[in-house]
Design a protein around this motif. Structure first.
Motif, PDB file in Angstrom:
ATOM      1  N   ALA A  12       0.813  -1.217   0.000  1.00 40.34           N
ATOM      2  CA  ALA A  12       0.000   0.000   0.000  1.00 40.34           C
ATOM      3  C   ALA A  12       0.844   1.264   0.000  1.00 40.34           C
ATOM      4  CB  ALA A  12      -0.930  -0.006   1.211  1.00 40.34           C
ATOM      5  N   ALA A  13       2.153   1.128   0.288  1.00 42.61           N
ATOM      6  CA  ALA A  13       3.079   2.269   0.244  1.00 42.61           C
ATOM      7  C   ALA A  13       2.628   3.406   1.147  1.00 42.61           C
ATOM      8  CB  ALA A  13       3.258   2.756  -1.193  1.00 42.61           C
ATOM      9  N   TYR A  14       2.337   3.070   2.401  1.00 38.96           N
ATOM     10  CA  TYR A  14       1.960   4.092   3.361  1.00 38.96           C
ATOM     11  C   TYR A  14       3.148   4.979   3.732  1.00 38.96           C
ATOM     12  CZ  TYR A  14      -2.441   1.592   4.043  1.00 38.96           C
ATOM     13  OH  TYR A  14      -3.657   0.995   3.864  1.00 38.96           O
ATOM     14  N   LEU A  15       4.360   4.418   3.654  1.00 34.84           N
ATOM     15  CA  LEU A  15       5.553   5.139   4.047  1.00 34.84           C
ATOM     16  C   LEU A  15       6.354   5.513   2.813  1.00 34.84           C
ATOM     17  CD1 LEU A  15       6.578   2.858   7.055  1.00 34.84           C
ATOM     18  CD2 LEU A  15       5.156   4.923   7.098  1.00 34.84           C
ATOM     19  N   SER A  16       7.511   6.075   3.024  1.00 33.42           N
ATOM     20  CA  SER A  16       8.391   6.457   1.926  1.00 33.42           C
ATOM     21  C   SER A  16       9.841   6.351   2.389  1.00 33.42           C
ATOM     22  CB  SER A  16       8.089   7.890   1.445  1.00 33.42           C
ATOM     23  OG  SER A  16       8.295   8.815   2.499  1.00 33.42           O
ATOM     24  N   GLY A  17      10.754   6.339   1.436  1.00 31.93           N
ATOM     25  CA  GLY A  17      12.174   6.314   1.776  1.00 31.93           C
ATOM     26  C   GLY A  17      12.602   4.997   2.395  1.00 31.93           C
ATOM     27  N   GLU A  18      13.522   5.082   3.332  1.00 32.59           N
ATOM     28  CA  GLU A  18      14.074   3.885   3.958  1.00 32.59           C
ATOM     29  C   GLU A  18      13.032   3.091   4.746  1.00 32.59           C
ATOM     30  OE1 GLU A  18      16.734   0.999   4.624  1.00 32.59           O
ATOM     31  OE2 GLU A  18      16.991   2.778   3.331  1.00 32.59           O
TER      32      GLU A  18
END
Length: 277
Positions: free
Chosen positions: A75-81
């Motif tokens: 779902a790509a709730y976060l970003s980056g590392e």
């Protein structure tokens, strides 16, 4: 009373019998209805013999958590590392699903009491699964018509026929419909198929010796491997089709039958025969 007095005679006390007949008979040689029932012919097992397995229940929750992390990564709730870390951990999500199905077969055979009937088993499964599924399916449909159009009836996922099939836990049988409605309900759809077959699987498991159960466990594992190879080579995504996941559930049932110290369960004339080891 003394020896020469008149009075009621006391009946001689018979020695207490502790054999099977004294426990099961009414005193006139007749067996009680429950003891005569073929559903209880389970090598002397009773409902008290069915033990809980909190460790395996906790393991099932752990498998569900891994699957949740997998979906959160997609779902790509976060970003980056943090997002990359989430995706890395979530790669084992498929293993969590396999583990969940295997544990489901094990826990069902272990925990079903000998006094239960097939109808009672099915009713308990329906009461446990269907109400919550209908709530989540309705919530997905509501979101599909408001803020999440991807959850609504779409031609890409089969439209309204697929959404209705999702509501009755049948959409996972059609690969292109498996993500209709509530997308994660393909797993309960597989479980519904397993529940329908469980009395027959328990019947077969009860007729196996422990060594035979381990042989069937190996066979089920090979079946799961063959299903995985078929999924990888198929043009359609067959990973959510219940028949392709059945070997995992069967492996759990065979694992339980071969487990040492298992209480004899479950019913349906099925469980351990006196010669079953």
């Amino acid at each position: 009373m003394g020896p020469g007095t008149d009075g009621p005679r006391q009946r001689p006390r018979l020695p207490h019998r502790t054999g099977p007949q004294s426990r099961l008979s009414h005193g006139d040689g007749r067996l009680p209805r429950r003891a005569r029932s073929p559903l209880n012919a389970t090598n002397g097992a009773t409902d008290r013999d069915v033990r809980n397995l909190p460790a395996l229940t906790g393991a099932r929750w752990l498998a569900a958590l891994v699957v949740l992390v997998h979906h959160a990564g997609l779902a790509a709730y976060l970003s980056g590392e943090p997002q990359r870390s989430l995706l890395t951990v979530g790669r084992v999500g498929h293993v969590g699903v396999i583990f969940f199905f295997v544990l489901s077969g094990f826990v069902l055979l272990w925990s079903t009491p000998p006094s239960a009937s097939a109808a009672a088993f099915w009713w308990r499964r329906v009461a446990r699964v269907v109400p919550l599924h209908l709530v989540t399916a309705a919530a997905a449909l509501l979101l599909g018509f408001t803020i999440a159009p991807s959850l609504g009836p779409r031609p890409a996922t089969g439209g309204w026929p697929a959404t209705i099939a999702n509501a009755v836990l049948l959409s996972s049988w059609v690969p292109t419909w498996s993500q209709a409605g509530d997308p994660v309900s393909w797993s309960p759809g597989c479980e519904a198929f397993f529940y329908a077959l469980f009395p027959a699987l328990a019947l077969l498991a009860g007729r196996l010796r422990a060594r035979g159960a381990w042989a069937h466990l190996v066979g089920a594992a090979l079946g799961a491997l063959a299903a995985a190879l078929a999924i990888d080579t198929a043009t359609l995504d067959l990973s959510r089709v219940p028949l392709m996941r059945l070997p995992e559930f069967v492996a759990g049932v065979a694992w339980c039958r071969g487990a040492p110290g298992r209480a004899c369960a479950p019913p349906w004339r099925c469980c351990c025969s006196p010669s079953g080891g």
